[in-house]
Design a protein around this motif. Sequence first.
Motif, PDB file in Angstrom:
ATOM      1  N   VAL A 253       0.896  -1.279   0.121  1.00 32.88           N
ATOM      2  CA  VAL A 253       0.226  -0.177   0.128  1.00 32.88           C
ATOM      3  C   VAL A 253       0.821   1.277  -0.008  1.00 32.88           C
ATOM      4  O   VAL A 253       0.514   2.246  -0.655  1.00 32.88           O
ATOM      5  CB  VAL A 253      -0.875   0.011   1.442  1.00 32.88           C
ATOM      6  CG1 VAL A 253      -1.644   1.310   1.229  1.00 32.88           C
ATOM      7  CG2 VAL A 253      -2.003  -1.088   1.032  1.00 32.88           C
ATOM      8  N   GLY A 256       1.960   1.709  -3.304  1.00 34.03           N
ATOM      9  CA  GLY A 256       0.695   1.899  -4.220  1.00 34.03           C
ATOM     10  C   GLY A 256       0.320   0.682  -4.674  1.00 34.03           C
ATOM     11  O   GLY A 256       1.097   0.049  -5.694  1.00 34.03           O
ATOM     12  N   VAL A 295      -0.028   6.088   7.578  1.00 32.74           N
ATOM     13  CA  VAL A 295      -1.183   6.778   7.454  1.00 32.74           C
ATOM     14  C   VAL A 295      -0.800   8.372   7.044  1.00 32.74           C
ATOM     15  O   VAL A 295      -1.575   8.849   6.191  1.00 32.74           O
ATOM     16  CB  VAL A 295      -1.663   7.074   9.020  1.00 32.74           C
ATOM     17  CG1 VAL A 295      -2.689   7.992   9.081  1.00 32.74           C
ATOM     18  CG2 VAL A 295      -2.512   5.681   9.518  1.00 32.74           C
ATOM     19  N   LEU A 298      -0.356   8.274   3.288  1.00 35.12           N
ATOM     20  CA  LEU A 298      -1.533   8.188   2.549  1.00 35.12           C
ATOM     21  C   LEU A 298      -2.465   9.460   2.765  1.00 35.12           C
ATOM     22  O   LEU A 298      -3.335   9.779   1.879  1.00 35.12           O
ATOM     23  CB  LEU A 298      -2.625   7.047   3.346  1.00 35.12           C
ATOM     24  CG  LEU A 298      -1.948   5.539   2.868  1.00 35.12           C
ATOM     25  CD1 LEU A 298      -2.906   4.556   3.431  1.00 35.12           C
ATOM     26  CD2 LEU A 298      -1.731   5.704   1.190  1.00 35.12           C
ATOM     27  N   LEU A 299      -2.110  10.176   3.880  1.00 40.48           N
ATOM     28  CA  LEU A 299      -2.960  11.406   4.024  1.00 40.48           C
ATOM     29  C   LEU A 299      -2.389  12.625   2.890  1.00 40.48           C
ATOM     30  O   LEU A 299      -3.211  13.211   2.075  1.00 40.48           O
ATOM     31  CB  LEU A 299      -2.644  11.942   5.356  1.00 40.48           C
ATOM     32  CG  LEU A 299      -3.499  11.390   6.373  1.00 40.48           C
ATOM     33  CD1 LEU A 299      -3.325  12.110   7.623  1.00 40.48           C
ATOM     34  CD2 LEU A 299      -4.898  11.414   6.185  1.00 40.48           C
ATOM     35  N   PRO A 302      -2.713   9.810  -1.304  1.00 41.93           N
ATOM     36  CA  PRO A 302      -4.125   8.973  -0.903  1.00 41.93           C
ATOM     37  C   PRO A 302      -3.766   7.845  -1.790  1.00 41.93           C
ATOM     38  O   PRO A 302      -4.380   6.771  -1.402  1.00 41.93           O
ATOM     39  CB  PRO A 302      -5.183   9.725  -1.164  1.00 41.93           C
ATOM     40  CG  PRO A 302      -4.648  11.077  -1.117  1.00 41.93           C
ATOM     41  CD  PRO A 302      -3.600  11.383  -1.636  1.00 41.93           C
ATOM     42  N   ASN A 303      -2.847   7.811  -2.744  1.00 42.51           N
ATOM     43  CA  ASN A 303      -2.794   6.333  -3.511  1.00 42.51           C
ATOM     44  C   ASN A 303      -1.446   5.758  -3.360  1.00 42.51           C
ATOM     45  O   ASN A 303      -0.981   4.963  -4.225  1.00 42.51           O
ATOM     46  CB  ASN A 303      -3.011   6.576  -4.998  1.00 42.51           C
ATOM     47  CG  ASN A 303      -4.505   7.060  -5.197  1.00 42.51           C
ATOM     48  OD1 ASN A 303      -5.580   6.596  -4.681  1.00 42.51           O
ATOM     49  ND2 ASN A 303      -4.861   8.269  -5.789  1.00 42.51           N
ATOM     50  N   GLY A 304      -0.663   5.977  -2.336  1.00 44.85           N
ATOM     51  CA  GLY A 304       0.602   5.517  -2.256  1.00 44.85           C
ATOM     52  C   GLY A 304       1.461   6.464  -2.805  1.00 44.85           C
ATOM     53  O   GLY A 304       1.385   7.200  -3.695  1.00 44.85           O
ATOM     54  N   GLY A 307       1.247   4.867  -6.571  1.00 44.60           N
ATOM     55  CA  GLY A 307      -0.117   4.389  -7.111  1.00 44.60           C
ATOM     56  C   GLY A 307      -0.883   5.106  -8.173  1.00 44.60           C
ATOM     57  O   GLY A 307      -0.833   6.430  -8.043  1.00 44.60           O
ATOM     58  N   ILE A 310      -7.128   4.777  -7.741  1.00 44.60           N
ATOM     59  CA  ILE A 310      -8.042   3.721  -7.823  1.00 44.60           C
ATOM     60  C   ILE A 310      -9.549   4.451  -7.791  1.00 44.60           C
ATOM     61  O   ILE A 310      -9.661   5.230  -7.118  1.00 44.60           O
ATOM     62  CB  ILE A 310      -8.057   2.909  -6.792  1.00 44.60           C
ATOM     63  CG1 ILE A 310      -6.478   2.118  -6.715  1.00 44.60           C
ATOM     64  CG2 ILE A 310      -9.166   2.024  -6.709  1.00 44.60           C
ATOM     65  CD1 ILE A 310      -6.205   1.110  -5.389  1.00 44.60           C
TER      66      ILE A 310
END
Lengths: 315, 359
Positions: A253, A256, A295, A298-299, A302-304, A307, A310
């Motif tokens: 995660v 991503g 956390v 991701l803040l 948000p997609n790693g 990533g 999604i």
Amino acid sequence: MHTLISQFWQLTFSGAVQGLIYVLISLGYTMVYGVLRMINFANSEIFMVGTFATIVMSRDILGHQPNSANLHGFTLLYSMFFCLLASMLASGLTAVVVELVAYRRLRSRGTNRLAPLISAIGISIVLSESVSLLTAGRAVIAPELLHKSSLFTVLGANIRVDQLLVFIVAPIMFFSLQRFVNHTRLGKGIRAVSMNEETAKLMGVNLNRVISITFLIGGLMTGAAAFFFETVYEATKFNIGFNIGIAAFTAAVLGGIGNIRGAFVGGLALGLLETYASAVLGSQWKSITVFVVLVVVLLFRPNGLFGEAIQQTRV
Amino acid sequence: MMSKISSLKNFNLRDKGAAFWAGLNLPQRAIFAVAMIFLAGALPFAGDHSFTNFLNTPISNFADVLVYPVGMFVLMSLGLNIVVGKSGMLDLGYVAFFAIGAYSMAIFGKYTHLNTWEILPIGIGFAMLAGVLLGIPTLRLRGDYLAIVTMGFGEIVRITALNTQKIGGPNGMANVPNPPSIHTPVGQLDFNIMTPNSFYWFVLVLILLTIWMIRRLSVRRPGRAWEAIRQDEDAAELMGVPTLRYKIWSFVLGAGVGGAAGVVYASKTLYVSPEAFTFNISVLILSCIVFGGIGNIWGVVLGGVFLAYLPERIRFISNARQLVFGLTLIVIMNFRPDGILPRKKREKILKSKSEAEVK
């Protein structure tokens, strides 16, 4: 803090080795996520099966005793090779079976996203409980194939032979996997399915076959990680997959999920972070640090780290 | 064989039940509900009588089993269902709120003179506060990213409890006080190790209150907002639903129910330790929801009862019981992927229609 500075390179090296093991396991999560958009919950148990396969191979088939290390030359080489092979095959086959039992029927019926998750949880309970029954819930010690002597010192860091093995072989496996996905016909099929399942199907991609192969490859990589884990730590238990599975999933995660290069960066970052954190705060706080970093990352992303967005995945 | 399976697939007990309920008038409904509550309340006695003693759990005390795991699991499943079933957010760290409730009970019960009934709102409050603190930053995430962050939160709470010596560390906290007795018109209701029945009735009251709350909310503004968020968050936002606010609300309400369960758990078992709050509990609660029928209250209740009760009922095969549990999950999910009592079919018809149009 003092330990971190004085042993920085030592920590970096062992963190990277730990991270590379995470990289290989997180491929089992990230590849399956890429094609199915589902968390492969049973991957931690696939890892566990791999660790036991390594032990069965070296202890029962090749007949090595727990303390009888000091294998040399050709014997050492073929023992290692067969253990790696056993671990990869056992994990790979388990992954294929997991897909057949837990995912295939549900996938073809196109139901809610949680049903496959629960059936995967079911199969991971079945796997770990079966092994727990077979081993009476006890830890199993692996024969010491590779004597853990330190080879040389770089920048004050002791380089141990088992760690060096992971440090060299794991990246090779990772990059050959990446090459496979990017440059072969099958790899193209996998990428096509992960971009758009329907279109890939219309273009003549055999969906079931591609998904089976994705599980197989993810399992093979997880199995390789299990072998490396056994080379370094030399013990396993029926529930060993749980914590390491969470860590590897976090790594996926972090990078991503669904992104193979992201798994590499995420796994390495996680391994280093864990090692540094346990040096600074004590090993009991390392998993908390990992989650806090996750956390925070991701803040802001948000997609790693790598990533793609999604779109609208929800229950 | 095939026709048998397909008829099983199309059989929907939920619709049958709804039709039955719709056919009753108000007094009939009231009588039916009271009778059902009475039956549920009489459940602890079922283990002792010859015609119902097949229910009895062979090794654990039946009434204790009804409190934990059965009652607790049903209560927590209902709470988690607000988050997962109603508003469609995957939460893998629900056990954190259970742990916060249990530790509130242990800490306040041991170090202050408050009793369980006074700590109950405090525990719920702390759990809800944790829900807000976790919700505000993370509920912008979607799908599986939310899942992993909540899972991380669950682990953070457990590891913090494990590493904080002031609250017992790995040894946990023993000697948590029992609730004080309640004086009722029909007699005194004691709460101690010999009276699992009164704990069961208390949990039953909490379950009924939760069901009542969810049913009320479902037909009002929050329920409609959650429904909209679950079906299409962007569309809901465009239509003027303050999605983040309602998502936090659903999270906080779910957390409160988990906290209540934790308080009761701690004052029943008299002992809390980090081992009781592992990730496995979150997964089990989620399994109860999906197994029973996600989003449907009665399905969730059924799932909670069944999955909590099954391992206790088959405890005589001690080691293999988890194996049977896992197999049950696989088989039921493969044959009834929407759970035993799925939610209303209406939505499904809409979905299959729109899919047909696309095709």
